[in-house]
Scaffold this motif. Structure first.
Motif, mmCIF file in Angstrom:
data_model
loop_
_atom_site.group_PDB
_atom_site.id
_atom_site.type_symbol
_atom_site.label_atom_id
_atom_site.label_comp_id
_atom_site.label_asym_id
_atom_site.label_seq_id
_atom_site.Cartn_x
_atom_site.Cartn_y
_atom_site.Cartn_z
ATOM 1 N N HIS A 47 45.138 42.889 33.755
ATOM 2 C CA HIS A 47 45.225 42.116 32.519
ATOM 3 C C HIS A 47 45.032 40.642 32.855
ATOM 4 N N MET A 48 44.337 39.902 31.997
ATOM 5 C CA MET A 48 43.986 38.513 32.323
ATOM 6 C C MET A 48 45.187 37.567 32.323
ATOM 7 N N SER A 49 46.344 38.043 31.929
ATOM 8 C CA SER A 49 47.542 37.195 31.958
ATOM 9 C C SER A 49 48.138 37.076 33.355
ATOM 10 N N MET A 50 47.668 37.903 34.310
ATOM 11 C CA MET A 50 48.345 37.962 35.602
ATOM 12 C C MET A 50 48.163 36.663 36.399
ATOM 13 N N ASP A 51 46.962 36.415 36.927
ATOM 14 C CA ASP A 51 46.681 35.161 37.620
ATOM 15 C C ASP A 51 45.180 35.044 37.793
ATOM 16 N N SER A 52 44.756 33.896 38.344
ATOM 17 C CA SER A 52 43.325 33.634 38.469
ATOM 18 C C SER A 52 42.646 34.549 39.476
ATOM 19 N N LYS A 53 43.427 35.198 40.354
ATOM 20 C CA LYS A 53 42.857 36.084 41.368
ATOM 21 C C LYS A 53 42.619 37.497 40.846
ATOM 22 N N ASN A 54 42.961 37.731 39.591
ATOM 23 C CA ASN A 54 42.704 39.039 38.968
ATOM 24 C C ASN A 54 43.398 40.160 39.740
#
Length: 528
Positions: free
Chosen positions: A491-498
């Motif tokens: 989910h894109m809410s996790m962090d910039s590292k996916n």
């Protein structure tokens, strides 16, 4: 002699300086300005007393030349008289050094150069280095003087294979005011085709018609714009072209315009296809319009409406590979041009025709672009028509407040009548709605493995948040042999590292899992 004093050795003896054989009148009448300046310096020097020379500690004459011990002064030898002349530090100025590169790519060797400007006095030497080694065969041109300051130029020919490495050739200008260096290296050339369009304008009497071809935001500057009428080139003398450049952090990009003007009745009656072709050394792009009967009337251009279908991107590809294809699809019996544009109006892709009456434009989206939000659009228009294109927007607005999901991995329910078991990965309360449930068994993907089947439900909206669940179905034998089942939630809410949220379960660990009995779908038993 103190540390601040420097001794310049006397020149070898000779009977007299050439200037001593000339009278004042002869020198002043000479056309040689450098001879007259040297004569004045010698006469000035002869009139100086020992005490009047600032910083001088001793002066003596030997064979027509001079030897001096001095401090805070600089000596140089006149190229005409050989006389040592003293110049004060205030007259010394270091050069500014600039790299020079030949125009065009050329073949074989490459000529590069170095220019030093604004220095005093005139004595200056260039040196060239590459990869830590000094280069020979450089050419140094005589200095030129303007406004009491000097300019010097050096050039050298280098091997193309060395030039193409993009490693620097270092030019050093060695001068009494200090050594100044500049690096000369091959620059990266940005290749970018323009957004190309044709506009039409008629005079009030409609006796003349003008066509303008506009090329926006392209690089490099080298280009040609060619006009065609029904596939045949128009005489270049009938057109005019202008261009301008604008530099930004990515390089210099150019805009250009080309115009032709013709008598309307020469072209309009029989209908004419107008093509503007922009070409550089590597590729080209065309713009088209049809000018004929019914064109240029009082009514504005009409638009043929198309059903534009923007296909959903693959979340699995986006999350696992950090990019995905965005596809715009149009059905039409007429030839259609389909294009993707970004929010700046730049063309991202042109159409292909994979099957009869189907036209597709495909653009590649990177994960960073997609997760930050975007506003692209797809346009479709009849080929070679001046009708207004049909447009459909693709907007991705992920909102300012992203909420990560809670993830629960639920074991299968004990049921002796089932030969197949189902694991459930419940993903709860997240925003925005784009989520991927990905399964692995013993750290191996299950894609293409006939022993497993999986599905993810459509998201369920609950107020401002969303929920979903994924299910993995497999033989009960696979549960009992100790395999490790892994549910990964992206989910894109996790962090910039996916990075995903990961939950693991085995048959042995399932007894420690809090079982939530939820009616989330049909029976977990599959037909035998």
């Amino acid at each position: 002699m103190t540390a601040s004093e420097r001794t310049y050795p006397a020149r070898r003896k000779r009977e007299s300086s050439p200037l001593t054989k000339l009278s004042d009148r002869e020198v002043e009448k000479s056309d040689d300005e450098s001879l007259r300046n040297a004569w004045r310096r010698v006469q000035t020097h002869k009139g100086l007393s020992r005490d009047s020379v600032a910083g001088s500690t001793h002066t003596s004459a030997h064979g027509g030349g001079f030897t001096k011990k001095i401090s805070k002064t600089t000596n140089y030898i006149s190229s005409i008289t050989g006389t040592v002349v003293t110049v004060s530090d205030s007259a010394v100025k270091a050069p500014n050094v600039f790299p020079l590169v030949q125009c065009g790519s050329g073949t074989g060797e490459v000529t590069i150069g170095c220019m030093a400007t604004g220095f005093m006095p005139a004595s200056l030497t260039f040196k060239w280095e590459f990869g830590g080694s000094e280069l020979a065969d450089a050419v140094q041109y005589p200095t030129s003087k303007k406004d009491n300051q000097y300019t010097g130029v050096s050039q050298i020919r280098v091997r193309r294979q060395d030039w193409d490495t993009r490693k620097p050739f270092t030019c050093s200008a060695v001068h009494a005011g200090g050594t100044v260096t500049a690096d000369v290296l091959k620059q990266e050339v940005v290749h970018k085709l323009p957004a190309l369009s044709i506009l039409i304008s008629e005079t009030e009497s409609r006796a003349m018609v003008s066509f303008g071809c506009f090329a926006a935001n392209f690089s490099p500057k080298d280009y040609t714009i060619t006009w065609l009428r029904n596939g045949k080139k128009i005489d270049p003398s009938e057109s005019s072209t202008s261009s301008e450049g604008k530099k930004n952090e990515n390089g210099t990009f150019y805009n250009a315009a080309s115009y032709i003007q013709v008598e309307e009745n020469r072209w309009k009656d029989d209908g004419t296809n107008i093509t503007c072709t922009f070409a550089n050394k590597e590729e080209h792009v065309d713009a088209h319009l049809t000018y004929g009967a019914g064109c240029g009337g009082d009514d504005p251009p009409t638009s043929t409406k198309f059903e534009i279908d923007i296909l959903p991107i693959s979340l699995e590809t986006m999350y696992l590979e950090n990019n995905a294809e965005l596809v715009c699809k149009v059905q039409s019996r007429d030839p259609v041009e389909v294009k993707w544009f970004n929010e700046s109006g730049e063309v991202l892709s042109n159409s292909t025709n994979p099957s009869s009456n189907t036209y597709i434009a495909t653009a590649m989206i990177k994960y960073d672009e997609w997760s930050k939000g975007m506003n692209w659009y797809c346009e479709a228009s009849i080929k070679d028509s001046i009708e207004v294109p049909t447009r459909k927007d693709f907007v991705k607005n992920n909102g300012p407040n992203r909420v990560p999901p809670s993830v629960y991995l639920l074991p299968p329910v004990d049921d002796l009548s089932c030969t197949n078991l189902t694991l459930t990965c419940f993903v709860k309360d997240f925003y925005p709605e784009d989520v991927l449930v990905h399964w692995l068994v013993d750290n191996l993907t299950i894609d293409g493995n006939s022993l497993y089947s999986h599905k993810t439900t459509n998201v369920i909206e609950n107020g401002d948040l969303f929920s979903t669940y994924g299910q993995l179905t497999f033989s009960s034998d696979g549960w009992k042999d100790g395999r490790v089942f892994r549910c990964e939630v992206y989910h894109m809410s996790m962090d910039s590292k996916n990075q995903p949220i990961v939950k693991l379960i085995t048959e042995k660990s399932s007894g420690n899992v809090n079982i939530i009995n939820m009616n989330m779908g049909p029976s977990t038993c599959l037909p035998q």
